[in-house]
Motif scaffolding. Structure first.
Motif, PDB file in Angstrom:
ATOM      1  N   LEU A   1       0.835  -1.201   0.000  1.00 58.79           N
ATOM      2  CA  LEU A   1       0.000   0.000   0.000  1.00 58.79           C
ATOM      3  C   LEU A   1       0.870   1.251   0.000  1.00 58.79           C
ATOM      4  O   LEU A   1       0.615   2.203  -0.760  1.00 58.79           O
ATOM      5  CB  LEU A   1      -0.921  -0.012   1.224  1.00 58.79           C
ATOM      6  N   VAL A   2       1.919   1.254   0.829  1.00 58.55           N
ATOM      7  CA  VAL A   2       2.825   2.401   0.876  1.00 58.55           C
ATOM      8  C   VAL A   2       3.556   2.557  -0.459  1.00 58.55           C
ATOM      9  O   VAL A   2       3.765   3.676  -0.943  1.00 58.55           O
ATOM     10  CB  VAL A   2       3.827   2.245   2.032  1.00 58.55           C
ATOM     11  N   THR A   3       3.934   1.430  -1.071  1.00 60.88           N
ATOM     12  CA  THR A   3       4.575   1.486  -2.380  1.00 60.88           C
ATOM     13  C   THR A   3       3.665   2.147  -3.406  1.00 60.88           C
ATOM     14  O   THR A   3       4.097   3.012  -4.186  1.00 60.88           O
ATOM     15  CB  THR A   3       4.942   0.066  -2.854  1.00 60.88           C
ATOM     16  N   LEU A   4       2.399   1.750  -3.405  1.00 62.00           N
ATOM     17  CA  LEU A   4       1.433   2.327  -4.349  1.00 62.00           C
ATOM     18  C   LEU A   4       1.247   3.817  -4.104  1.00 62.00           C
ATOM     19  O   LEU A   4       1.245   4.625  -5.054  1.00 62.00           O
ATOM     20  CB  LEU A   4       0.095   1.596  -4.220  1.00 62.00           C
ATOM     21  N   ILE A   5       1.112   4.205  -2.842  1.00 61.65           N
ATOM     22  CA  ILE A   5       0.931   5.621  -2.513  1.00 61.65           C
ATOM     23  C   ILE A   5       2.154   6.433  -2.931  1.00 61.65           C
ATOM     24  O   ILE A   5       2.035   7.532  -3.493  1.00 61.65           O
ATOM     25  CB  ILE A   5       0.652   5.782  -1.007  1.00 61.65           C
ATOM     26  N   ALA A   6       3.354   5.879  -2.671  1.00 62.57           N
ATOM     27  CA  ALA A   6       4.587   6.588  -3.035  1.00 62.57           C
ATOM     28  C   ALA A   6       4.675   6.788  -4.543  1.00 62.57           C
ATOM     29  O   ALA A   6       5.092   7.852  -5.021  1.00 62.57           O
ATOM     30  CB  ALA A   6       5.801   5.813  -2.527  1.00 62.57           C
ATOM     31  N   LEU A   7       4.274   5.765  -5.305  1.00 61.21           N
ATOM     32  CA  LEU A   7       4.309   5.898  -6.766  1.00 61.21           C
ATOM     33  C   LEU A   7       3.325   6.958  -7.249  1.00 61.21           C
ATOM     34  O   LEU A   7       3.633   7.739  -8.153  1.00 61.21           O
ATOM     35  CB  LEU A   7       3.979   4.552  -7.414  1.00 61.21           C
ATOM     36  N   VAL A   8       2.135   6.985  -6.645  1.00 61.81           N
ATOM     37  CA  VAL A   8       1.125   7.960  -7.064  1.00 61.81           C
ATOM     38  C   VAL A   8       1.590   9.377  -6.755  1.00 61.81           C
ATOM     39  O   VAL A   8       1.447  10.294  -7.573  1.00 61.81           O
ATOM     40  CB  VAL A   8      -0.223   7.666  -6.368  1.00 61.81           C
ATOM     41  N   ILE A   9       2.184   9.568  -5.576  1.00 62.61           N
ATOM     42  CA  ILE A   9       2.572  10.914  -5.150  1.00 62.61           C
ATOM     43  C   ILE A   9       3.851  11.380  -5.829  1.00 62.61           C
ATOM     44  O   ILE A   9       3.933  12.492  -6.361  1.00 62.61           O
ATOM     45  CB  ILE A   9       2.739  10.964  -3.618  1.00 62.61           C
ATOM     46  N   PHE A  10       4.880  10.512  -5.819  1.00 61.24           N
ATOM     47  CA  PHE A  10       6.198  10.935  -6.287  1.00 61.24           C
ATOM     48  C   PHE A  10       6.529  10.469  -7.702  1.00 61.24           C
ATOM     49  O   PHE A  10       7.389  11.055  -8.354  1.00 61.24           O
ATOM     50  CB  PHE A  10       7.282  10.410  -5.330  1.00 61.24           C
ATOM     51  N   GLY A  11       5.837   9.414  -8.167  1.00 58.55           N
ATOM     52  CA  GLY A  11       6.161   8.878  -9.483  1.00 58.55           C
ATOM     53  C   GLY A  11       5.891   9.858 -10.605  1.00 58.55           C
ATOM     54  O   GLY A  11       6.577   9.856 -11.621  1.00 58.55           O
ATOM     55  N   ARG A  12       4.907  10.715 -10.415  1.00 62.22           N
ATOM     56  CA  ARG A  12       4.567  11.676 -11.466  1.00 62.22           C
ATOM     57  C   ARG A  12       5.675  12.689 -11.688  1.00 62.22           C
ATOM     58  O   ARG A  12       5.817  13.242 -12.773  1.00 62.22           O
ATOM     59  CB  ARG A  12       3.267  12.402 -11.100  1.00 62.22           C
ATOM     60  N   ASN A  13       6.474  12.934 -10.644  1.00 64.29           N
ATOM     61  CA  ASN A  13       7.541  13.926 -10.759  1.00 64.29           C
ATOM     62  C   ASN A  13       8.874  13.324 -11.184  1.00 64.29           C
ATOM     63  O   ASN A  13       9.845  14.050 -11.387  1.00 64.29           O
ATOM     64  CB  ASN A  13       7.720  14.639  -9.412  1.00 64.29           C
ATOM     65  N   SER A  14       8.932  12.006 -11.293  1.00 62.23           N
ATOM     66  CA  SER A  14      10.164  11.351 -11.712  1.00 62.23           C
ATOM     67  C   SER A  14      10.227  11.332 -13.231  1.00 62.23           C
ATOM     68  O   SER A  14       9.250  10.986 -13.898  1.00 62.23           O
ATOM     69  CB  SER A  14      10.232   9.920 -11.174  1.00 62.23           C
ATOM     70  N   LYS A  15      11.376  11.686 -13.762  1.00 62.99           N
ATOM     71  CA  LYS A  15      11.545  11.727 -15.214  1.00 62.99           C
ATOM     72  C   LYS A  15      12.265  10.476 -15.668  1.00 62.99           C
ATOM     73  O   LYS A  15      13.417  10.239 -15.331  1.00 62.99           O
ATOM     74  CB  LYS A  15      12.328  12.970 -15.624  1.00 62.99           C
ATOM     75  N   SER A  16      11.568   9.666 -16.452  1.00 66.89           N
ATOM     76  CA  SER A  16      12.176   8.444 -16.961  1.00 66.89           C
ATOM     77  C   SER A  16      13.097   8.759 -18.133  1.00 66.89           C
ATOM     78  O   SER A  16      12.990   9.833 -18.742  1.00 66.89           O
ATOM     79  CB  SER A  16      11.072   7.478 -17.406  1.00 66.89           C
ATOM     80  N   PRO A  17      14.002   7.842 -18.479  1.00 66.42           N
ATOM     81  CA  PRO A  17      14.808   8.035 -19.688  1.00 66.42           C
ATOM     82  C   PRO A  17      13.931   8.236 -20.907  1.00 66.42           C
ATOM     83  O   PRO A  17      12.916   7.553 -21.070  1.00 66.42           O
ATOM     84  CB  PRO A  17      15.614   6.711 -19.766  1.00 66.42           C
ATOM     85  N   ASP A  18      14.302   9.178 -21.755  1.00 70.85           N
ATOM     86  CA  ASP A  18      13.453   9.546 -22.892  1.00 70.85           C
ATOM     87  C   ASP A  18      13.246   8.380 -23.864  1.00 70.85           C
ATOM     88  O   ASP A  18      12.209   8.299 -24.526  1.00 70.85           O
ATOM     89  CB  ASP A  18      14.065  10.728 -23.637  1.00 70.85           C
ATOM     90  N   GLY A  19      14.225   7.497 -23.958  1.00 79.87           N
ATOM     91  CA  GLY A  19      14.118   6.387 -24.893  1.00 79.87           C
ATOM     92  C   GLY A  19      13.575   5.116 -24.285  1.00 79.87           C
ATOM     93  O   GLY A  19      13.623   4.055 -24.908  1.00 79.87           O
ATOM     94  N   LEU A  20      13.045   5.199 -23.068  1.00 78.88           N
ATOM     95  CA  LEU A  20      12.579   4.009 -22.363  1.00 78.88           C
ATOM     96  C   LEU A  20      11.411   3.356 -23.103  1.00 78.88           C
ATOM     97  O   LEU A  20      10.397   4.008 -23.372  1.00 78.88           O
ATOM     98  CB  LEU A  20      12.158   4.359 -20.937  1.00 78.88           C
ATOM     99  N   GLY A  21      11.561   2.090 -23.449  1.00 78.12           N
ATOM    100  CA  GLY A  21      10.492   1.346 -24.094  1.00 78.12           C
ATOM    101  C   GLY A  21      10.432   1.503 -25.592  1.00 78.12           C
ATOM    102  O   GLY A  21       9.621   0.852 -26.251  1.00 78.12           O
ATOM    103  N   LYS A  22      11.297   2.333 -26.147  1.00 76.54           N
ATOM    104  CA  LYS A  22      11.287   2.550 -27.602  1.00 76.54           C
ATOM    105  C   LYS A  22      12.223   1.547 -28.263  1.00 76.54           C
ATOM    106  O   LYS A  22      13.341   1.341 -27.824  1.00 76.54           O
ATOM    107  CB  LYS A  22      11.719   3.979 -27.933  1.00 76.54           C
ATOM    108  N   LEU A  23      11.719   0.927 -29.337  1.00 75.08           N
ATOM    109  CA  LEU A  23      12.509  -0.081 -30.026  1.00 75.08           C
ATOM    110  C   LEU A  23      13.562   0.565 -30.910  1.00 75.08           C
ATOM    111  O   LEU A  23      13.433   1.682 -31.350  1.00 75.08           O
ATOM    112  CB  LEU A  23      11.579  -0.963 -30.894  1.00 75.08           C
TER     113      LEU A  23
END
Length: 293
Positions: free
Chosen positions: A271-293
């Motif tokens: 539950l804490v993991t989910l809450i942390a992702l909802v609150i802080f995950g939006r502000n984390s910047k993933s690598p721009d090429g993540l998931g791109k083939l």
């Protein structure tokens, strides 16, 4: 004071697989590959470590066998996602389901039952009770994990190969125009991810425990992926986020006097993991090429 000491040491021990899982996810995703298969690779590591310890009575050989299997699974993972251009999320989930299905079957073949293996020789902990008293013992894996995080940080930020790896995830086209084979870096990253995940799994089965149990990873691979996101795709950030999640896990062992429902206590870390992702995950910047083939 004794309760505080016990709490700290338990939290540190519980943080080991989460830190390794976070670093595994970070390495792969900084190279541009979505790595949801950490859970499955940890399961393979946990199982093969017990098999190695079972047949040799040497847990370190079990860790070595887990690393070899981690290399193999990481290579296969990379082959499907990088060279065969498979959908990365689907491949990761497939790895997890495959590990969850085949390890109980192999457990049945070796020990005659699906649920759990026999107990095996485990890796002893470092006893610090003479200094701190009580149950003050730290796993041998913890200092190894700290060294691994330091090495990864140095590689990522202080070497040209680390720069190339980061750019492979952030700006793959620019790296390719410099004549660098991005697929090679992605494959290397997936193999390292497999190794780290396997060590994390080996810790659960012969470092923290002394047997393999079906579903013993219990979502820690996903928590490691979440810690990587929470930590901003950085080695130290992921490690600190993992320690935070481990502290939350530890709380459920020290809140027994509150008489909360057992299901709620078991759910607390997730539950804490989910809450942390909802609150802080939006502000984390993933690598721009993540998931791109």
């Amino acid at each position: 004071m004794q309760a505080i000491s016990d709490f700290i040491f338990l939290a540190l021990n519980l943080s080991v697989p989460l830190i390794l899982a976070a670093e595994a996810a970070m390495i792969a995703e900084r190279a541009g590959v979505i790595c949801l298969g950490v859970e499955g690779m940890m399961t393979f590591g946990a199982f093969t470590a017990v098999v190695g310890s079972h047949y040799t009575s040497n847990p370190w050989i079990g860790v070595g066998l887990a690393i070899l299997v981690g290399i193999l699974v990481g290579f296969v993972y990379g082959e499907f996602t990088v060279n065969l251009k498979g959908q990365q999320v689907v491949v990761g989930v497939a790895i997890n389901f495959f590990a969850a299905g085949i390890t109980p079957m192999l457990t049945q073949q070796i020990w005659g039952r699906e649920g759990a293996s026999d107990t095996v020789t485990s890796i002893s902990k470092i006893d610090l009770s003479k200094i701190f008293g009580g149950n003050s013992a730290i796993s041998c894996f913890f200092p190894i994990t700290v060294v691994i995080v330091g090495i990864i940080w140095f590689f990522i930020y202080k070497t040209k190969y680390g720069l190339r790896l980061r750019m492979t995830g952030d700006f793959p086209l620019g790296v390719q125009t410099c004549g660098i084979n991005t697929n090679r870096y992605k494959m290397y990253a997936m193999i390292v991810s497999g190794i780290l995940s396997a060590i994390a799994g080996a810790y659960l089965s012969i470092g923290y425990g002394n047997l393999f149990v079906a579903d013993m990873v219990a979502g820690r691979g996903y928590m490691g992926v979440a810690a990587n996101i929470f930590g901003g795709w950085t080695p130290l950030g992921g490690a600190l986020a993992s320690v935070f999640f481990a502290i939350v896990q530890t709380l459920r062992y020290f809140l027994t006097d509150w008489e909360l429902p057992s299901h709620l206590m078991q759910m607390l870390p997730y539950l804490v993991t989910l809450i942390a992702l909802v609150i802080f995950g939006r502000n984390s910047k993933s690598p721009d090429g993540l998931g791109k083939l």
